[in-house]
Write an enzyme that holds these catalytic residues in place. Structure first.
Site, PDB file in Angstrom:
ATOM      1  N   ALA A   1       0.822  -1.204   0.000  1.00 32.17           N
ATOM      2  CA  ALA A   1       0.000   0.000   0.000  1.00 32.17           C
ATOM      3  C   ALA A   1       0.858   1.257   0.000  1.00 32.17           C
ATOM      4  O   ALA A   1       0.601   2.200  -0.757  1.00 32.17           O
ATOM      5  CB  ALA A   1      -0.940  -0.011   1.206  1.00 32.17           C
TER       6      ALA A   1
ATOM      7  N   ALA B   1       9.841   0.589   8.873  1.00 31.09           N
ATOM      8  CA  ALA B   1      10.323   0.118  10.172  1.00 31.09           C
ATOM      9  C   ALA B   1      11.508  -0.827  10.060  1.00 31.09           C
ATOM     10  O   ALA B   1      12.273  -0.986  11.012  1.00 31.09           O
ATOM     11  CB  ALA B   1       9.188  -0.555  10.940  1.00 31.09           C
TER      12      ALA B   1
ATOM     13  N   CYS C   1       4.333 -12.298   0.156  1.00 30.50           N
ATOM     14  CA  CYS C   1       3.715 -13.491  -0.423  1.00 30.50           C
ATOM     15  C   CYS C   1       4.753 -14.478  -0.949  1.00 30.50           C
ATOM     16  O   CYS C   1       4.461 -15.662  -1.124  1.00 30.50           O
ATOM     17  CB  CYS C   1       2.773 -13.101  -1.561  1.00 30.50           C
ATOM     18  SG  CYS C   1       1.389 -12.068  -1.043  1.00 30.50           S
TER      19      CYS C   1
ATOM     20  N   ASP D   1      -3.452  -3.609   4.529  1.00 27.19           N
ATOM     21  CA  ASP D   1      -3.904  -4.592   5.512  1.00 27.19           C
ATOM     22  C   ASP D   1      -4.285  -3.987   6.855  1.00 27.19           C
ATOM     23  O   ASP D   1      -4.820  -4.693   7.711  1.00 27.19           O
ATOM     24  CB  ASP D   1      -2.821  -5.652   5.740  1.00 27.19           C
ATOM     25  CG  ASP D   1      -2.622  -6.552   4.531  1.00 27.19           C
ATOM     26  OD1 ASP D   1      -3.351  -6.384   3.535  1.00 27.19           O
ATOM     27  OD2 ASP D   1      -1.726  -7.413   4.582  1.00 27.19           O
TER      28      ASP D   1
ATOM     29  N   TYR E   1     -11.308 -21.335 -27.100  1.00 26.49           N
ATOM     30  CA  TYR E   1     -11.348 -22.807 -27.121  1.00 26.49           C
ATOM     31  C   TYR E   1     -10.329 -23.359 -28.099  1.00 26.49           C
ATOM     32  O   TYR E   1     -10.228 -22.911 -29.245  1.00 26.49           O
ATOM     33  CB  TYR E   1     -12.746 -23.305 -27.510  1.00 26.49           C
ATOM     34  CG  TYR E   1     -12.770 -24.740 -28.007  1.00 26.49           C
ATOM     35  CD1 TYR E   1     -12.330 -25.784 -27.172  1.00 26.49           C
ATOM     36  CD2 TYR E   1     -13.205 -25.055 -29.291  1.00 26.49           C
ATOM     37  CE1 TYR E   1     -12.331 -27.107 -27.627  1.00 26.49           C
ATOM     38  CE2 TYR E   1     -13.222 -26.367 -29.748  1.00 26.49           C
ATOM     39  CZ  TYR E   1     -12.778 -27.386 -28.917  1.00 26.49           C
ATOM     40  OH  TYR E   1     -12.778 -28.683 -29.362  1.00 26.49           O
TER      41      TYR E   1
END
Length: 450
Positions: free
Chosen positions: A12, A34, A43, A284, A427
């Site tokens: 973010a 930090a 992730c 988050d 397809y």
């Protein structure tokens, strides 16, 4: 010139800073981070632990030099401790001591922190003992340091997304794994019928699964660790990994009087504005507008954080953009399975009249070698026929992740289940069927009884 301060150097915060500078090149946002790892892929941690990503540096989306070249300034290893919204300052602490940084516009992107369940011994034992939580790069290095000591076995507590990815990572490293989950099934974000398929895949890779089991205590023994749980569960092991979810990190925001919302996350409007003038928040740490529910939810997802960050950055330089909302679209790989979902399940769709129908369809024409089944569950509103959600489990090579995106697109645009049958999808026999698996499942829903 506008002074823009961003707290947090993950999805973010980075997205906010890049978008702000893109729209207002005279604004050079300052990011307060930090730790020493801005713009790292959390992730991707399981794949570094497994050894599939050889160098931890490759988890960085961009280097510090890249970010600075893109118009951002960074203060690494600097912790923000308090916000004074009246003076428009943020107190930060680094190795040099305490300092106050001024701002005109502030964006909070502090993310989430791991939930620490009430397990006796968890606050006493740590990484040096082989007991780990996992969320940051420092946590990652602690886990890999434990693995370098050659543990033969591990207990993973929590069978959600990160727990399952870490089970695979540990098995890839040759570690025997016991998986313990308090709920009745692994991966409770999908229906039990699909969770059972995930459990079968885990067992096929020699994972010892204990569902409906609560871990009560972890203790050191003369040779390692012992884990105690409900119903007499006991296991001696070399490593313990606790990954039972996250909660929003709101401590800094609360110092400014920022209001909290769903599940204790920061309350924001769809422009990512908080109740405090000049303060935005994204990622988050905030609650999320759910596009189907028309209400706020807590959905800590990287995709959502990136989008919210862009909205916050744009509005912080005078824009008026709204976050379009999340559908909770997710995908996970567990060994050779891919599991995906979007939208709502029956128990989440309480404001609708939901019915869920299951189907199984091949990922391509059966006469072409290598066809594999995809298990699908479609949820629709029987009152309106609108699609409410979809869940899929199939082989990792069966394009499950792209097929769920078809459903997510349909949900985004408010399509009915029947509308999906009319989509002009591609397809060719090696890759699909004239009616794709996506459509075969929606046909099963429209043919349902009742």
């Amino acid at each position: 010139m506008t002074r823009m301060l961003i707290i947090g150097g993950s999805d973010a915060g980075i997205s906010a800073g890049l978008r702000a500078h893109e729209l207002a090149p005279d604004v050079r946002p300052l990011l307060v981070v930090a730790d020493a790892y801005p713009n790292f892929s959390i992730c991707g941690i399981p794949y570094y632990v497994s050894g599939e990503v050889a160098d931890w540096r490759n988890l960085a989306h961009r280097t510090r030099a890249d970010l600075e070249a893109a118009g951002l300034d960074l203060r690494l290893d600097t912790r923000a401790t308090a916000i004074d919204p009246h003076a428009r300052t943020v107190t930060v602490v680094d190795e040099r001591g305490e300092e106050r940084l001024g701002y005109d516009q502030l964006i909070i992107g502090t993310g989430a922190v791991p939930i620490r369940p009430p397990i006796e011994g968890l606050d006493v034992l740590g990484a040096a003992d082989g007991v780990h939580l996992l969320h940051t790069m420092d946590d990652t290095f602690a886990v890999t340091a434990s693995l370098e000591r050659g543990p033969a076995s591990a207990v993973v507590v929590g069978a959600g997304y990160i727990g399952l990815e870490m089970v695979e990572a540990l098995r890839t490293r040759g570690v025997d794994v016991t998986l313990v989950e308090q709920l009745p099934q692994v991966l409770s974000t999908v229906d039990p019928e699909l969770g059972a398929l995930v459990a079968e895949e885990l067992k096929a890779h020699d994972v010892d699964i204990h569902t409906g089991t609560t871990v009560r205590r972890v203790e050191r023994t003369g040779t390692g660790l012992r884990v105690h749980g409900s119903d007499g569960f006991e296991r001696d092991t070399d490593l313990v990994l606790v990954v039972v979810g996250v909660r929003p990190d709101t401590a800094l925001a609360e110092t400014a009087g920022v209001e909290l919302g769903v599940r204790g996350a920061i309350a924001v409007d769809r422009g990512m504005r908080t109740n405090v003038d000049g303060i935005f928040a994204a990622g988050d740490c905030v609650h999320t507008y759910h596009r189907l529910l028309g209400a706020e939810a807590y959905l800590p997802l990287g995709t959502t954080a990136h989008k919210q960050g862009r909205v916050a950055g744009e509005n912080a330089v005078g824009g008026d953009r709204e976050f379009a909302g999340s559908l909770g679209t997710q995908v996970l790989k567990v060994f050779d399975l891919a599991i995906a979902r979007t939208g709502l399940r029956d128990h989440e769709a309480t404001s609708f009249r939901p019915v869920t129908v299951g189907a199984v369809a091949d990922d391509h024409k059966a006469y072409y070698p290598g066809a594999r089944p995809i298990h699908l569950r479609i949820t629709g509103d029987v009152a309106t026929g609108h699609l409410l959600g979809a869940q899929l489990v199939g082989h990792r090579d069966s394009a499950v992740h792209k097929r769920v995106d078809t459903y997510a697109t349909a949900l985004h645009h408010g399509m009915t289940v029947a509308d999906i049958e009319d989509l002009d999808l591609s397809y060719t026999p090696p890759l699909g069927s004239p009616f794709d698996a996506v459509q075969i499942a929606t046909q099963a829903w429209t043919r349902r009884d009742g």
